[in-house]
Enzyme design. Structure first.
Site, PDB file in Angstrom:
ATOM      1  NE  ARG A  84      -4.166  -1.337  -0.120  1.00  0.00           N
ATOM      2  CZ  ARG A  84      -5.235  -1.507   0.637  1.00  0.00           C
ATOM      3  NH1 ARG A  84      -5.446  -0.756   1.668  1.00  0.00           N
ATOM      4  NH2 ARG A  84      -6.096  -2.437   0.320  1.00  0.00           N
ATOM      5  CE1 TYR A 138     -13.131  -7.700   1.817  1.00  0.00           C
ATOM      6  CE2 TYR A 138     -11.287  -8.872   0.830  1.00  0.00           C
ATOM      7  CZ  TYR A 138     -11.769  -7.919   1.701  1.00  0.00           C
ATOM      8  OH  TYR A 138     -10.899  -7.172   2.453  1.00  0.00           O
ATOM      9  NE  ARG A 157      -7.629   5.698   2.280  1.00  0.00           N
ATOM     10  CZ  ARG A 157      -8.493   4.936   2.930  1.00  0.00           C
ATOM     11  NH1 ARG A 157      -9.644   5.422   3.295  1.00  0.00           N
ATOM     12  NH2 ARG A 157      -8.189   3.690   3.245  1.00  0.00           N
ATOM     13  CG  ASP A 193      -8.907  -3.830  -4.382  1.00  0.00           C
ATOM     14  OD1 ASP A 193      -8.370  -3.280  -3.403  1.00  0.00           O
ATOM     15  OD2 ASP A 193      -9.744  -4.747  -4.264  1.00  0.00           O
ATOM     16  NE  ARG A 197     -10.218   6.867  -3.423  1.00  0.00           N
ATOM     17  CZ  ARG A 197     -11.502   6.838  -3.709  1.00  0.00           C
ATOM     18  NH1 ARG A 197     -11.966   7.536  -4.727  1.00  0.00           N
ATOM     19  NH2 ARG A 197     -12.333   6.111  -2.989  1.00  0.00           N
TER      20      ARG A 197
HETATM   21  O1  CP3 Z   1      -0.062  -1.742  -2.339  1.00  0.00           O
HETATM   22  C1  CP3 Z   1      -0.321  -0.899  -3.227  1.00  0.00           C
HETATM   23  O2  CP3 Z   1       0.103   0.277  -3.173  1.00  0.00           O
HETATM   24  C2  CP3 Z   1      -1.088  -1.350  -4.451  1.00  0.00           C
HETATM   25  C3  CP3 Z   1      -2.495  -1.159  -4.408  1.00  0.00           C
HETATM   26  C4  CP3 Z   1      -3.418  -2.135  -3.705  1.00  0.00           C
HETATM   27  C5  CP3 Z   1      -4.754  -1.761  -3.411  1.00  0.00           C
HETATM   28  N1  CP3 Z   1      -5.406  -2.847  -2.914  1.00  0.00           N
HETATM   29  C6  CP3 Z   1      -5.314  -0.430  -3.675  1.00  0.00           C
HETATM   30  C7  CP3 Z   1      -6.438   0.011  -2.841  1.00  0.00           C
HETATM   31  C8  CP3 Z   1      -3.270  -3.460  -3.323  1.00  0.00           C
HETATM   32  C9  CP3 Z   1      -2.040  -4.349  -3.400  1.00  0.00           C
HETATM   33  C10 CP3 Z   1      -4.537  -3.906  -2.827  1.00  0.00           C
HETATM   34  C11 CP3 Z   1      -4.816  -5.290  -2.389  1.00  0.00           C
HETATM   35  C12 CP3 Z   1      -5.948  -5.533  -1.471  1.00  0.00           C
HETATM   36  N2  CP3 Z   1      -7.224  -5.038  -1.532  1.00  0.00           N
HETATM   37  C13 CP3 Z   1      -5.904  -6.459  -0.418  1.00  0.00           C
HETATM   38  C14 CP3 Z   1      -4.728  -7.289  -0.041  1.00  0.00           C
HETATM   39  C15 CP3 Z   1      -3.759  -6.469   0.741  1.00  0.00           C
HETATM   40  C16 CP3 Z   1      -4.171  -6.234   2.156  1.00  0.00           C
HETATM   41  O3  CP3 Z   1      -4.315  -5.059   2.513  1.00  0.00           O
HETATM   42  O4  CP3 Z   1      -4.323  -7.206   2.885  1.00  0.00           O
HETATM   43  C17 CP3 Z   1      -7.164  -6.466   0.202  1.00  0.00           C
HETATM   44  C18 CP3 Z   1      -7.597  -7.291   1.398  1.00  0.00           C
HETATM   45  C19 CP3 Z   1      -7.996  -5.572  -0.527  1.00  0.00           C
HETATM   46  C20 CP3 Z   1      -9.407  -5.248  -0.284  1.00  0.00           C
HETATM   47  C21 CP3 Z   1      -9.549  -3.797  -0.012  1.00  0.00           C
HETATM   48  N3  CP3 Z   1      -9.599  -2.834  -1.001  1.00  0.00           N
HETATM   49  C22 CP3 Z   1      -9.581  -3.133   1.229  1.00  0.00           C
HETATM   50  C23 CP3 Z   1      -9.562  -3.813   2.569  1.00  0.00           C
HETATM   51  C24 CP3 Z   1      -9.629  -1.750   0.970  1.00  0.00           C
HETATM   52  C25 CP3 Z   1      -9.532  -0.618   1.950  1.00  0.00           C
HETATM   53  C26 CP3 Z   1     -10.798   0.089   2.235  1.00  0.00           C
HETATM   54  C27 CP3 Z   1     -10.465   1.468   2.786  1.00  0.00           C
HETATM   55  O5  CP3 Z   1     -10.926   2.426   2.186  1.00  0.00           O
HETATM   56  O6  CP3 Z   1      -9.727   1.554   3.778  1.00  0.00           O
HETATM   57  C28 CP3 Z   1      -9.661  -1.595  -0.436  1.00  0.00           C
HETATM   58  C29 CP3 Z   1      -9.675  -0.324  -1.172  1.00  0.00           C
HETATM   59  C30 CP3 Z   1      -8.375   0.101  -1.725  1.00  0.00           C
HETATM   60  N4  CP3 Z   1      -7.549  -0.708  -2.454  1.00  0.00           N
HETATM   61  C31 CP3 Z   1      -7.788   1.378  -1.630  1.00  0.00           C
HETATM   62  C32 CP3 Z   1      -6.586   1.337  -2.333  1.00  0.00           C
HETATM   63  C33 CP3 Z   1      -5.610   2.461  -2.565  1.00  0.00           C
HETATM   64  C34 CP3 Z   1      -8.391   2.579  -0.893  1.00  0.00           C
HETATM   65  C35 CP3 Z   1      -9.237   3.272  -1.858  1.00  0.00           C
HETATM   66  C36 CP3 Z   1      -9.376   4.713  -1.506  1.00  0.00           C
HETATM   67  O7  CP3 Z   1      -8.477   5.478  -1.840  1.00  0.00           O
HETATM   68  O8  CP3 Z   1     -10.424   5.031  -0.949  1.00  0.00           O
END
Ligand code: CP3
Length: 327
Positions: free
Chosen positions: A10, A134, A14, A59, A23
Site C-alpha cells: 500500500r 469477500y 491516502r 485491487d 482520488r
Molecule cells: O499496495 C499498493 O500500493 C497497491 C495497491 C493495492 C490496493 N489494494 C489499492 C487500494 C493493493 C495491493 C490492494 C490489495 C488488497 N485489496 C488487499 C490485499 C492487501 C491487504 O491489505 O491485505 C485487500 C484485502 C484488498 C481489499 C480492499 N480494497 C480493502 C480492505 C480496501 C480498503 C478500504 C479502505 O478504504 O480503507 C480496499 C480499497 C483500496 N484498495 C484502496 C486502495 C488504494 C483505498 C481506496 C481509496 O483510496 O479510498
C-alpha cells in the site's frame, strides 16, 4: 551495490497528499480502469522515496469484477459484493477470465509502467481464500463464519469455488507476467483465520497449483498473509520463492519456519510507523538484526501502510534500511 531491498505494501494511497488529490471526487474502480491513472498512482510513491520496487496500483477485486461479479469498493470499508455467494448457482456466475478482453486496462498500465520504471514492477492477485471471504461474506468480516460455514458444510461446493477462483488467479497472473511484471505477490490476507488442518485440506492444493503454474515464469513469487504464524511451513510447501509475514512472529523465527532456502518479506508493524521516528527506528533495527544480513530478506511492513502515516517516516525507513544493510 548489494543491500536489502525495501518497498511498502500500500505504498500508493491516502497517506500521500498527491494521491488524495488524484482520488478527489472519483470512483476508485473507475481509477483502476484508467491506465493513465494507474501509472500515475503507481509512480507517486517512487517520486517521494527510493523504494526498490513499484507495485501495480489496482485491487484484488478487479479480476473478480471483470469475471462478471457486481462489486463496489466503499471508502473506509473495502470491497462490497452486491449478491454474496451462498449456493452452487452463485459459483456458476463466476466465469473464467480472458485477460486480453476482460482486463486490458491492467495489461496496458503494466506496459506503460515498464517504459517509465527503473525498478522492478510487482504485479499481484488476491488468493482464492481471501477472494472467497469477500464473495461469501459480501464484504469485510471479523470472523468469516459464513465462509468457514460453506467450507465445512459443503466441501464439494467449496472445492468448485476454489477451482474457479484459482483458474481466474492463474490466468490473471500469467497475463501480468506476459505484459511485463518482474515479480508477483499473492495476497492471502485473511487466511490466518484458519487452523493448519483446514489450511492443508481446503486451501493449500489451490495455492500449489497457482505457484506451480508460475514456476516457469522466471520471476520471484511472494506469498503473503496476515496472522499466518502457525501456517508458515504449509505456506512454504505451496511453492513461492518468498514468504511474506506480518509482525506477530519475530522475523528470524518466521524464517526458520519457512526454511532458509526461501526468502522472507517483512515485518515491521505498520502501526509503529504512526509513532515518532525515535520509536520507529529501534523497531526497524530489530527487524534488520533478526534478518542478520542474510540474502533473501525483503524489508517491508507486516501489512499495508496506514492512512495516518507521515511520508517522512517511510522516507527515513527506506534510507535506514539501505544504509544499514550495505554490503
Ligand atoms: O499496495 C499498493 O500500493 C497497491 C495497491 C493495492 C490496493 N489494494 C489499492 C487500494 C493493493 C495491493 C490492494 C490489495 C488488497 N485489496 C488487499 C490485499 C492487501 C491487504 O491489505 O491485505 C485487500 C484485502 C484488498 C481489499 C480492499 N480494497 C480493502 C480492505 C480496501 C480498503 C478500504 C479502505 O478504504 O480503507 C480496499 C480499497 C483500496 N484498495 C484502496 C486502495 C488504494 C483505498 C481506496 C481509496 O483510496 O479510498
Amino acid at each position: 551495490m548489494d543491500r536489502t531491498p525495501v518497498w511498502f505494501m500500500r505504498q500508493a494511497g491516502r497517506y500521500l497528499p498527491e494521491y488524495r488529490a488524484l482520488r478527489e471526487g472519483r470512483d476508485i474502480l473507475e481509477m483502476f480502469r484508467s491506465p493513465q491513472t494507474v501509472v500515475e498512482a503507481t509512480l507517486q510513491p517512487l517520486r517521494r522515496m527510493p523504494v526498490d520496487a513499484a507495485i501495480l496500483f489496482s485491487d484484488i477485486m478487479v479480476p473478480i469484477m471483470a469475471a462478471g461479479i457486481d462489486v463496489t469498493i466503499d471508502p473506509g470499508v473495502g470491497p462490497v459484493v452486491a449478491e454474496p455467494f451462498r449456493s452452487a448457482a452463485d459459483v456458476d456466475r463466476l466465469r473464467s477470465l480472458e485477460p486480453d478482453t476482460d482486463v486490458p486496462y491492467v495489461l496496458e498500465a503494466i506496459r506503460l509502467l515498464r517504459k517509465e520504471l527503473s525498478v522492478p514492477l510487482i504485479g499481484f492477485a488476491g488468493a482464492p481464500f481471501t477472494l472467497a471471504c469477500y464473495l461469501v461474506e459480501g464484504g469485510p468480516s471479523p470472523f468469516f463464519e459464513r465462509t468457514k460455514g460453506l467450507m465445512h458444510r459443503e466441501p464439494q461446493l467449496w472445492e468448485r469455488l476454489m477451482a474457479a477462483l484459482g483458474g481466474i488467479v492463474r490466468a490473471y497472473l500469467r497475463a501480468q507476467v506476459d505484459a511485463g511484471v518482474q515479480a508477483i505477490q499473492v495476497f492471502d490476507s485473511w487466511v490466518g483465520t484458519l487452523d493448519p488442518d483446514d489450511y492443508a485440506l481446503f486451501v493449500l492444493p489451490t495455492m500449489r497449483e497457482i505457484f506451480d503454474g508460475l514456476a516457469d515464469a522466471g520471476v520471484p513469487l511472494i506469498h503473503f498473509g496476515v496472522g499466518t504464524g502457525e501456517l508458515l511451513t504449509l505456506m512454504r510447501d505451496a511453492g513461492a520463492t518468498v514468504v511474506g509475514v506480518d509482525w506477530r512472529v519475530p522475523l528470524h523465527e518466521a524464517w526458520e519456519r519457512v526454511g532458509f532456502d526461501v526468502g522472507v518479506q517483512g515485518n515491521l508493524d505498520p502501526a509503529v510507523c504512526l509513532a515518532p521516528w525515535e520509536a520507529v527506528e529501534p523497531k526497524a533495527l530489530a527487524v534488520l538484526r533478526r534478518a542478520a544480513g542474510r540474502p533473501g530478506h525483503v524489508f517491508n511492513l507486516g501489512h499495508g501502510v496506514l492512512p495516518g502515516t507521515q511520508v517522512e517516516t517511510l522516507q527515513r525507513l527506506v534510507d535506514l534500511v539501505h544504509e544499514r544493510t550495505e554490503r
